[in-house]
Design a protein around this motif. Sequence first.
Motif, PDB file in Angstrom:
ATOM      1  N   GLY A 175     -13.097   2.630   5.000  1.00 43.66           N
ATOM      2  CA  GLY A 175     -12.504   1.590   4.172  1.00 43.66           C
ATOM      3  C   GLY A 175     -11.132   1.204   4.681  1.00 43.66           C
ATOM      4  N   LEU A 176     -10.966  -0.062   4.980  1.00 51.05           N
ATOM      5  CA  LEU A 176      -9.702  -0.566   5.523  1.00 51.05           C
ATOM      6  C   LEU A 176      -9.232  -1.744   4.682  1.00 51.05           C
ATOM      7  N   PRO A 177      -7.935  -1.908   4.528  1.00 49.55           N
ATOM      8  CA  PRO A 177      -7.436  -3.053   3.772  1.00 49.55           C
ATOM      9  C   PRO A 177      -7.680  -4.360   4.517  1.00 49.55           C
ATOM     10  N   GLU A 178      -7.852  -5.413   3.762  1.00 45.69           N
ATOM     11  CA  GLU A 178      -8.013  -6.757   4.318  1.00 45.69           C
ATOM     12  C   GLU A 178      -6.765  -7.577   3.987  1.00 45.69           C
ATOM     13  N   PRO A 179      -6.369  -8.483   4.870  1.00 44.72           N
ATOM     14  CA  PRO A 179      -5.186  -9.310   4.596  1.00 44.72           C
ATOM     15  C   PRO A 179      -5.313 -10.049   3.262  1.00 44.72           C
ATOM     16  N   GLY A 180      -4.292  -9.939   2.450  1.00 44.71           N
ATOM     17  CA  GLY A 180      -4.283 -10.596   1.150  1.00 44.71           C
ATOM     18  C   GLY A 180      -5.041  -9.840   0.071  1.00 44.71           C
ATOM     19  N   GLU A 181      -5.741  -8.776   0.445  1.00 45.87           N
ATOM     20  CA  GLU A 181      -6.533  -7.996  -0.509  1.00 45.87           C
ATOM     21  C   GLU A 181      -6.129  -6.523  -0.512  1.00 45.87           C
ATOM     22  N   GLU A 182      -4.920  -6.248  -0.055  1.00 44.39           N
ATOM     23  CA  GLU A 182      -4.447  -4.872   0.034  1.00 44.39           C
ATOM     24  C   GLU A 182      -4.471  -4.179  -1.327  1.00 44.39           C
ATOM     25  N   TYR A 229      -6.693  -4.355  -3.580  1.00 48.54           N
ATOM     26  CA  TYR A 229      -8.022  -3.803  -3.837  1.00 48.54           C
ATOM     27  C   TYR A 229      -8.190  -2.437  -3.172  1.00 48.54           C
ATOM     28  N   ARG A 230      -7.703  -2.307  -1.949  1.00 48.04           N
ATOM     29  CA  ARG A 230      -7.781  -1.024  -1.250  1.00 48.04           C
ATOM     30  C   ARG A 230      -6.937   0.016  -1.972  1.00 48.04           C
ATOM     31  N   LEU A 231      -5.740  -0.384  -2.410  1.00 51.50           N
ATOM     32  CA  LEU A 231      -4.881   0.519  -3.167  1.00 51.50           C
ATOM     33  C   LEU A 231      -5.590   0.982  -4.442  1.00 51.50           C
ATOM     34  N   LEU A 243       0.817  -1.214   0.000  1.00 55.36           N
ATOM     35  CA  LEU A 243       0.000   0.000   0.000  1.00 55.36           C
ATOM     36  C   LEU A 243       0.855   1.270   0.000  1.00 55.36           C
ATOM     37  N   GLU A 244       1.817   1.320   0.892  1.00 54.88           N
ATOM     38  CA  GLU A 244       2.622   2.531   1.014  1.00 54.88           C
ATOM     39  C   GLU A 244       3.522   2.753  -0.194  1.00 54.88           C
ATOM     40  N   ASP A 245       4.101   1.690  -0.737  1.00 53.83           N
ATOM     41  CA  ASP A 245       4.900   1.832  -1.955  1.00 53.83           C
ATOM     42  C   ASP A 245       4.007   2.266  -3.120  1.00 53.83           C
ATOM     43  N   GLY A 246       2.818   1.679  -3.188  1.00 53.45           N
ATOM     44  CA  GLY A 246       1.880   2.016  -4.258  1.00 53.45           C
ATOM     45  C   GLY A 246       1.374   3.444  -4.174  1.00 53.45           C
ATOM     46  N   THR A 287       3.891   6.943  -0.136  1.00 48.31           N
ATOM     47  CA  THR A 287       3.979   7.584   1.173  1.00 48.31           C
ATOM     48  C   THR A 287       3.646   6.582   2.267  1.00 48.31           C
ATOM     49  N   ALA A 288       4.211   6.817   3.434  1.00 44.61           N
ATOM     50  CA  ALA A 288       3.804   6.061   4.617  1.00 44.61           C
ATOM     51  C   ALA A 288       2.403   6.524   5.003  1.00 44.61           C
ATOM     52  N   LEU A 289       1.701   5.709   5.748  1.00 42.31           N
ATOM     53  CA  LEU A 289       0.360   6.053   6.232  1.00 42.31           C
ATOM     54  C   LEU A 289       0.396   6.259   7.741  1.00 42.31           C
ATOM     55  N   PRO A 290      -0.549   7.021   8.274  1.00 43.88           N
ATOM     56  CA  PRO A 290      -0.567   7.260   9.722  1.00 43.88           C
ATOM     57  C   PRO A 290      -0.717   5.976  10.532  1.00 43.88           C
ATOM     58  N   ALA A 291      -0.013   5.917  11.654  1.00 41.48           N
ATOM     59  CA  ALA A 291       0.015   4.722  12.506  1.00 41.48           C
ATOM     60  C   ALA A 291      -1.346   4.386  13.083  1.00 41.48           C
TER      61      ALA A 291
END
Length: 191
Positions: A79-86, A88-90, A48-51, A54-58
């Motif tokens: 909207g939050l990323p799901e494991p293995g489906e990051e 899609y969120r990106l 997500l961050e590479d895509g 930028t880094a995202l807030p902690a």
Amino acid sequence: MIDDLIGTQTPMRRITEPEEAIAALERAIPGLAEHRRPEPALLDWALLEDGLGTALPADYKRLAEWYPTFALGDFLLVGLPEPGEEHYRLRGIRDDLEGVIQEWWEAEMSIGVRPHPAPGGLLPWAESNEGDKFLWSTVGDNPQQWLVTIASRNGGWWHYEGGAVQFLAEYCDGTLEPWALPQVAPEVTPC
């Protein structure tokens, strides 16, 4: 310019520890803790961050590790990323950046702030079912210090000088003045 900057709200104290912010959110929304994962999810933040470049807030990252995507009061979708489906969120974030947020900027409806990855650009993290956008203004090198920016469908734009999770807690518990937004019921629905 069609939209106006209403102003900036500052919390009495900015919560900097992600777990403290999540605890405040769980207090503000009593049913939220029922949907908490038994263990934090392992998410591919690098993807997500590479895509996004930028880094995202902690606080946002920690919220995503503990919770799936959820709706608040049948109004606000976090909207939050799901494991293995990051990916899609990106893709969803990129679609927002290339779509409505870019259109706002081109139509001079974004209080002069360009979409991310422009310096200080807007980066979406939530939205309402009525077209309101909840964004970060990515000013500075430290994502923990980014402003939350609210773009109301009614044309009012404003900032909040706390993190996204603290914003959600104060929006739901009534501490925050919901300028140009409706009051939200502190009810949660996992999506």
